[in-house]
Motif scaffolding. Structure first.
Motif, PDB file in Angstrom:
ATOM      1  N   PRO A 139      -3.620   0.595  -3.032  1.00 18.39           N
ATOM      2  CA  PRO A 139      -4.443   1.303  -2.060  1.00 18.39           C
ATOM      3  C   PRO A 139      -3.659   2.425  -1.395  1.00 18.39           C
ATOM      4  O   PRO A 139      -2.458   2.294  -1.136  1.00 18.39           O
ATOM      5  N   MET A 151      -7.417  -7.568  -0.199  1.00 17.40           N
ATOM      6  CA  MET A 151      -7.860  -7.189  -1.526  1.00 17.40           C
ATOM      7  C   MET A 151      -8.313  -8.430  -2.260  1.00 17.40           C
ATOM      8  O   MET A 151      -7.772  -9.514  -2.075  1.00 17.40           O
ATOM      9  N   LEU A 209      -8.002  -1.030   5.927  1.00 23.80           N
ATOM     10  CA  LEU A 209      -7.720  -1.951   4.834  1.00 23.80           C
ATOM     11  C   LEU A 209      -7.210  -3.277   5.399  1.00 23.80           C
ATOM     12  O   LEU A 209      -6.258  -3.294   6.176  1.00 23.80           O
ATOM     13  N   HIS A 261     -11.016  -5.225  -9.333  1.00 25.76           N
ATOM     14  CA  HIS A 261     -10.504  -5.545  -8.001  1.00 25.76           C
ATOM     15  C   HIS A 261     -11.365  -4.801  -6.985  1.00 25.76           C
ATOM     16  O   HIS A 261     -12.066  -3.843  -7.335  1.00 25.76           O
ATOM     17  N   TYR A 317       0.840  -1.193   0.000  1.00 25.37           N
ATOM     18  CA  TYR A 317       0.000   0.000   0.000  1.00 25.37           C
ATOM     19  C   TYR A 317       0.872   1.239   0.000  1.00 25.37           C
ATOM     20  O   TYR A 317       2.084   1.176   0.254  1.00 25.37           O
ATOM     21  N   GLN A 326     -15.306  -1.256  -2.037  1.00 29.97           N
ATOM     22  CA  GLN A 326     -14.909  -1.947  -0.814  1.00 29.97           C
ATOM     23  C   GLN A 326     -15.846  -3.097  -0.513  1.00 29.97           C
ATOM     24  O   GLN A 326     -17.044  -3.000  -0.723  1.00 29.97           O
ATOM     25  N   SER A 364      -7.641   4.817  -3.952  1.00 30.54           N
ATOM     26  CA  SER A 364      -6.770   3.911  -4.667  1.00 30.54           C
ATOM     27  C   SER A 364      -6.040   4.720  -5.725  1.00 30.54           C
ATOM     28  O   SER A 364      -6.582   5.675  -6.291  1.00 30.54           O
ATOM     29  N   SER A 405      -9.091  -9.605  -6.238  1.00 31.76           N
ATOM     30  CA  SER A 405      -9.107  -9.211  -7.640  1.00 31.76           C
ATOM     31  C   SER A 405      -9.793 -10.314  -8.433  1.00 31.76           C
ATOM     32  O   SER A 405     -10.137 -11.367  -7.899  1.00 31.76           O
ATOM     33  N   PHE A 441     -11.164  -3.625  -2.638  1.00 35.04           N
ATOM     34  CA  PHE A 441     -10.440  -3.697  -1.379  1.00 35.04           C
ATOM     35  C   PHE A 441     -11.367  -4.209  -0.292  1.00 35.04           C
ATOM     36  O   PHE A 441     -12.564  -3.932  -0.305  1.00 35.04           O
TER      37      PHE A 441
END
Lengths: 856, 856
Positions: free
Chosen positions: B588, B785, B782, B773, B565, B752, B601, B787, B775
């Motif tokens: 992120p 993640m 956070l 993707h 991140y 999210q 992001s 994807s 998060f």
């Protein structure tokens, strides 16, 4: 692909299960009787083992979608067929009475009028008493439900019974009402009940997403088994109920609707009504030359006229409802005598259709089904005026009148049926408007067709072959176009093909339907949207036909900037203020007022629960107990320090076990936390010194089983060891503490938009995800909020003020959240008021008490 | 509703425009010539004003959706008709050649074989040269595009031309290929080109969301005008290309497809091919008793067998492709001689269908269209064996063989055509597999039907009337079932009704199609999904048929926890490290490593741009200039302080005006910021003292017009006033500064999820919103993640490893983002490497230089 993936996931699940079983195996567990069976001796043992295995296999299969869909299709086909049978019997009875009394016109009239009046009145009364939710079409409500809103009492057994019986009676009366809308509702209820029933065998049916998918399939089944039109049913239900349709659910609808339509038609064959499975209103138009290319303008005219007609129908229907509600005298009168309005309307309509009376000019003696059969007839009626060769046979007789011609009959029929249908569909019985509109459209198409046939007696085509014009084809086109215009759907075209069993007129039908849709959509909302607006159901209107303004309006133009929020380090007093100053159902939780970083969203009800638990009498008692304890033990003199300590203790785990539990999901009432009896551990420590103090209040928490919030407003009647001023002081101190959010259910990822998101995209996202509100953030910082209200305003423009202003007729349908929040607000408002004016406790006290007696 | 809302928005927009105009009116603006015209004198003036107004009106209308859709429908109908005409001519020519040479079998064979070989080879070569993207069906790619992925060069004019001409030649050769898949692609290209063309008249066509909606409509048009099946076209295109379908786009598809089908059929009437508008493959089955209820098991058998057959076809097709790619010898050989494979396949297939040869056992002389017409024929062929009354007339003759019966012919036809079609569709020409499969299905249905007719010569029904079995109806059912199985769609049923113009077999068709789908979907992916997997297009697989495991897998089970991140207060060095350690396209941005609160992001490319602009030579020059300035002015001795000051200055607004601009949207290359010439203001201050220093470098920034990143790796060749070690020192210092994110484009609201979100819901959201993707956050923090990759893995289970491992055949189709990111990564890797090993500048330098010469 599907097969292999799922197989693998299945294998994975099995492996996991095996692993768990192994782990479990380490700790010996008691064997269940079924397992023990295998080791038991006796002749029956193998049989019983086998039966048990079969049972287990069956139960595992019950969870499969297709089992559910087959059951649903089967049940709905049976319901549809049984209802059709009952309706036909009812209509037959009316005809029989009417025919038997042909000696006396007055008696005939009495029979003709009384029969439907009694049926409709019974239907209205029955529905009103059993389940008022069963009134009307049901499609608007299903549209709302499929958007994710929970309408209370809408999918229950009571409503199912009310709707089925009410609808049968209403249709049996011969009024211009339809069964298609209610069938969507009936199928949905059937699916809901079925899934509740099947969940006895396994937990698969408790998933909400799955239930929504099944409801979507059920809507398709409803239309499919009503018209024996599986494809049209699926498409119509998609168009009418969905905004975004998941293609992966497509097969469900097709499967269930096909099965249902199949059974529905097979029942007719078994009952010897039909020789084999064919269409419901079979037509026999010629196949080789269905229509001439030069006839297309006439079809287009039908389409455009139907568009205007459809818009007029929706407008008329709404105006009637509004008129009935606005006229206060009528309204009050009708409210008192709920059954008078249905009876009155039925009386008027049946009087006008009385065959020896005015009914002779509008084929009044034909039932809806007969009317359709005659309108789709293959022959040309208008020729009769030119060469008298054509004989009106059987039910066709009804269209002939000795002193007028068929054009007059058709025009009168269309005009009379138009307002009759618009009026009849406002009667508070379970009824749809699709079929009446369909019939009117067919009659209009027939009128145009007959005119064309009269105009071009030998057809337009001037080549070698003579192809006469087929007015029945025009009737089919007209039916599809008008019903498409009223419902704003294109799939009526497919329904028409499936109903008539012929697809030869596909291009005229498509052209007419599309033109009708284009005209109607630019004039009026669809009938279902109109009802949604009348009933003020929580639904997001559609964006119009590709208007570019929507791409240019942005979230920052419509969002609410001045929103209340909860900060992570706020005090209970702040919570109180926030609750008092806003009515938002969801409050944003930000890190701090300076950073404004959005951390999540917290429901209003949760905030209320936090606040009330902080100020709850239980907690007060606890604190008191702690105080007594500490006074017993350490004899601390400073009360403020004592309070501080006690708060810290009470916010620990053992003090509030009830609130530690995961709270109930959204759209539920504020969880009325079960009165926590003093924890066992701490009770041990209280000692004898406290017993005398608590014995008076020991039963109190059990009595307070009602909503916790209600208690907050009722401190005085409690036989409390604290005096009211002390309580106020204590509550003031409590309010100054920092909020402990650990027990609150926080939505950690509320939907966020950016200021630059377009209205179009926002609408899409709201529709797609069924959102209610979204926060607008800018690099993590909360800058505003958009809710359905703002979005609706932006889409409707300035129309909101002028919109339908009627009282919501379905007060009981209201979203359960809304009512919970309202009760909530009331209780909290009192709390707030009391604390704002705590120098006048006498006045606020009784007010709080009054409200508490009616906690609903 | 729509009408009024939009009207109001329209009014609002007008009011807004009026307001703006008024504001503008305060400052006098130059009048445009057209406005001046109104005041000019002369006879022509009113005419010209009128013409201008008309023009303005027309231009405003061009923006309307329906104009676009009509144009699209018209163009596609013309294309479809012209192509059909050309194909028919080609086939006629082959027949003519074959017929003319009937004196010599060898010559006949040569003509029969050479003609298609030449056509296919030309088609393959032409496509290969002009646009390799035109190869194949196009539906898999459209599915990917409609999901929001940008496939480069896929909707261009070049591809359009290649596809149209290539497809015409391929189909004109008489190979078992179809035009339906390519037509979806052609219609989409047509829509893309049309919208680009129309955007010359107005800016409405630049909206991406709108273009996607139009592409969806175009897919419907493609199928619709290919089969003259508007409803089936819309449904098929929805099923094949969409995951979630927006019902508000429904009318677009219907409108355009209907118009297109109408024009397509009207052209046939005008060309005197037909007397009026009828179905493409009109059948004349009896209407009164289409089929017996007792025949339903036979239809069900067709459905189930078709399901297995369809799965086998998909499997065979994939295995052939995989075999061709895996066999390295063959592969290398075919790669060298790209046209050999098509020629070889054509040679084999046309040899086998040679009518005097093996073709006599499989009706080899019939074209695809003739085959279908004969298979849907109303008569029963098998009777011929029993009573010889039936005559094979015209093209039916082809099915008869003197030394065998029709069953053998049909079986041979099915078996041969099956592998031939599977093989032929792998040829690298524009071609679809729908039509060949459809024909095979029809033949299979016919076979079952003929068997039934032979078994029950007088029908099954034992009542008074004798209803013979209609094998043509079985052919219709078989065609729908097999094509439905291969494509995993239900709407082939509707296509079949529209193609034959009869809907009487609706229940058998629906039952067979649903059964075929059920079987095929549990065995193999659909043909299009199979191609997607072979081509490794970025697409999310569907969830299977209602498997409950998916409701229980949660995001926390599949998410990546260990993610890199960017923090708000990080240094450039941290950015460098993050870029080096991960390949994620989106990073992120969190508040700090401790709080981990997700703020947004940031794209990888943006991070790269930030880093390179910080280290860019321009900035270095600027710093140098500042340094000289400050040395001139204040004569500060401490260079480090000077650097500090200069940095602060340069991070201010005037230093980097280019990067202040809003950066280009996603999926684009890293914006090569235009070389900023020293701002005018600061140049004024530089004075004469600097002129000598800068005169050598004045032209330098203009030369450096290439990608900015490339420059970072090339410090040495620059005639720079700093020596390399100095540069390194400077860059080290720069890297230690805190990142200024103000110039970076940050997505402030990335999607999210929560840890507890189910796989099912995640899949839905990813499909709905076309996400790449998301998060995973927990109360703003956070935690992970997800994807597409993880999601795909989770759905496919452990299959990923075993999946189709071929080289992506469409290397040029690759997502443009991917390549940009790769280039990006390379440049940044160098940067990183250089800084890691900055004690060895000699080695790294030339390497960087080498790479720079090929900046692509």
């Amino acid at each position: 692909m599907y097969g292999r993936y799922t197989q693998d996931l299945g294998t994975f699940a099995k492996d996991e299960a095996a692993r768990l079983r192994l782990q479990e195996g380490d700790t010996p567990r008691p064997r269940r009787p079924s397992e023990l069976l295998e080791y038991s001796q006796g002749r029956c043992a193998p049989c019983r083992v086998c039966a048990l295995q079969c049972q287990r296999f069956l139960i595992s299969k019950v969870g499969e979608d297709w089992v559910f869909l087959i059951l649903l299709g089967l049940v709905m086909a049976l319901v549809s067929w049984a209802m059709d049978f009952a309706i036909a019997t009812c209509l037959q009875a009316q005809k029989w009475m009417y025919g038997g009394l042909d000696t006396n016109v007055l008696l005939q009239y009495m029979a003709w009028v009384t029969y439907p009046t009694v049926l409709i009145t019974f239907s209205a009364g029955f529905t009103q008493i059993l389940a008022p939710q069963a009134v009307g079409s049901g499609i608007p409500e299903m549209k709302t439900i499929l958007r994710g809103v929970v309408l209370k009492e809408y999918l229950t057994l009571k409503t199912f019974v009310a709707k089925v019986i009410g609808l049968t009676c209403a249709l049996g009366s011969g009024m211009p009402l339809g069964k298609e809308g209610p069938f969507v509702h009936i199928a949905s209820m059937c699916a809901a009940l079925l899934s509740r029933f099947l969940s006895l065998f396994g937990g698969f049916y408790e998933n909400e997403a799955r239930n929504i998918e099944m409801l979507a399939a059920a809507c398709a089944v409803g239309v499919g088994c009503c018209f024996a039109a599986p494809i049209g049913g699926v498409l119509f239900s998609i168009e009418v109920t969905s905004t975004f349709f998941a293609v992966r659910n497509y097969w469900r609808g097709f499967f269930a609707a096909t099965f249902s339509a199949f059974i529905f038609r097979v029942l007719a064959v078994w009952n010897k009504d039909e020789e084999t499975i064919t269409a419901l209103f079979k037509t026999r138009f010629r196949l080789d030359f269905p229509f001439d290319l030069q006839e297309l303008p006439a079809f287009a005219v039908i389409g455009i006229a139907s568009g205007f007609g459809g818009a007029l129908f929706v407008y008329l229907n709404r105006k009637i409802v509004q008129f009935m509600r606005r006229q206060k005298t009528i309204n009050r009168f009708l409210m008192k005598k709920r059954l008078l309005f249905p009876a009155l309307v039925t009386l008027i309509i049946s009087t006008l259709t009385f065959p020896p009376g005015f009914g002779q000019f509008m084929a009044g003696q034909l039932t809806q089904k007969d009317t359709l059969v005659t309108l789709f007839d293959n022959q040309t009626w208008a020729k009769q005026g030119i060469n008298d060769e054509f004989e009106y046979l059987g039910i066709l007789e009804a269209w002939r009148h000795p002193r007028s011609n068929v054009f007059v009959t058709l025009v009168v029929f269309i005009l009379m049926k138009f307002w009759m249908s618009a009026l009849a569909t406002t009667i508070p019985v379970p009824c749809g408007a699709f079929m009446p509109v369909f019939v009117i459209g067919a009659a209009f198409g027939r009128l145009v067709g007959e005119s064309m046939a009269a105009w071009f007696p030998d057809g337009i085509h001037t080549d070698s072959n003579i192809y006469r014009i087929v007015p029945g084809g025009y009737a089919v086109v007209g039916a599809a176009a008008l019903s498409g215009a009223v419902t704003h759907t294109v799939s009526t075209a497919v329904i028409v093909f499936e109903l008539t069993g012929q697809i030869s007129h596909i291009l005229p039908v498509m052209i007419a339907v599309i033109l009708a849709n284009a005209v109607a959509q630019s004039l009026q909302p669809s009938l279902y949207d109109s009802i949604i607006r009348i009933k003020k159901l929580p639904y997001l209107p559609e964006l119009g036909w590709g208007h570019h303004e929507k791409y240019n309006v942005r979230v920052e133009d419509i969002m609410v900037r001045d929103i209340r929020y909860v900060t992570l380090n706020c005090k209970y007093r702040d919570l109180q203020q926030v609750l008092h100053s806003t009515k938002m159902k969801n409050l944003p939780l930000v890190e701090s007022a300076e950073s404004m970083i959005l951390l999540g969203s917290i429901e209003r009800a949760q905030v209320g629960a936090l606040l009330s638990s902080q100020l709850s009498p239980q907690r007060r008692l606890m604190v008191l107990r702690q105080k007594v304890l500490s006074e017993d033990g350490h004899r601390l003199s400073d009360s403020s320090i004592r309070f501080q300590i006690s708060t810290e203790t009470s916010s620990g785990t053992p003090a509030r076990p009830a609130l530690r539990k995961p709270l109930k999901p959204a759209l539920k009432r504020v969880p009325s936390s079960p009165p926590d009896s003093p924890p066992a551990g701490s009770t041990d420590h209280t000692g004898i010194a406290l017993k005398s103090l608590f014995c008076a209040n020991a039963a109190e928490p059990t009595e307070m089983g009602g909503p916790l919030l209600a208690l907050v407003g009722r401190p005085y009647p409690l036989p409390c060891p604290m005096a009211p001023p002390q309580i106020l002081e204590w509550e003031e101190q409590q309010l100054d503490q920092v909020v402990d959010f650990s027990s609150a259910k926080i939505d950690p990822a509320p939907f966020q938009l950016v200021e630059h998101t377009s209205l179009h995209k926002t609408h899409t996202i709201f529709s797609l995800l069924g959102l209610d509100h979204a926060f607008v953030t800018s690099i993590g910082r909360l800058v505003g909020m958009v809710s359905l209200k703002e979005l609706r305003k932006a889409i409707e423009g300035s129309l909101t003020g002028k919109g339908v202003k009627v009282r919501p007729p379905l007060a009981s349908f209201r979203d359960s959240t809304a009512s919970a929040t309202e009760a909530d607000t009331t209780a909290l408002r009192q709390l707030w008021d009391r604390h704002q004016h705590h120098h006048m406790p006498r006045e606020a006290g009784p007010g709080g008490e009054d409200d508490d007696d009616t906690p609903k």
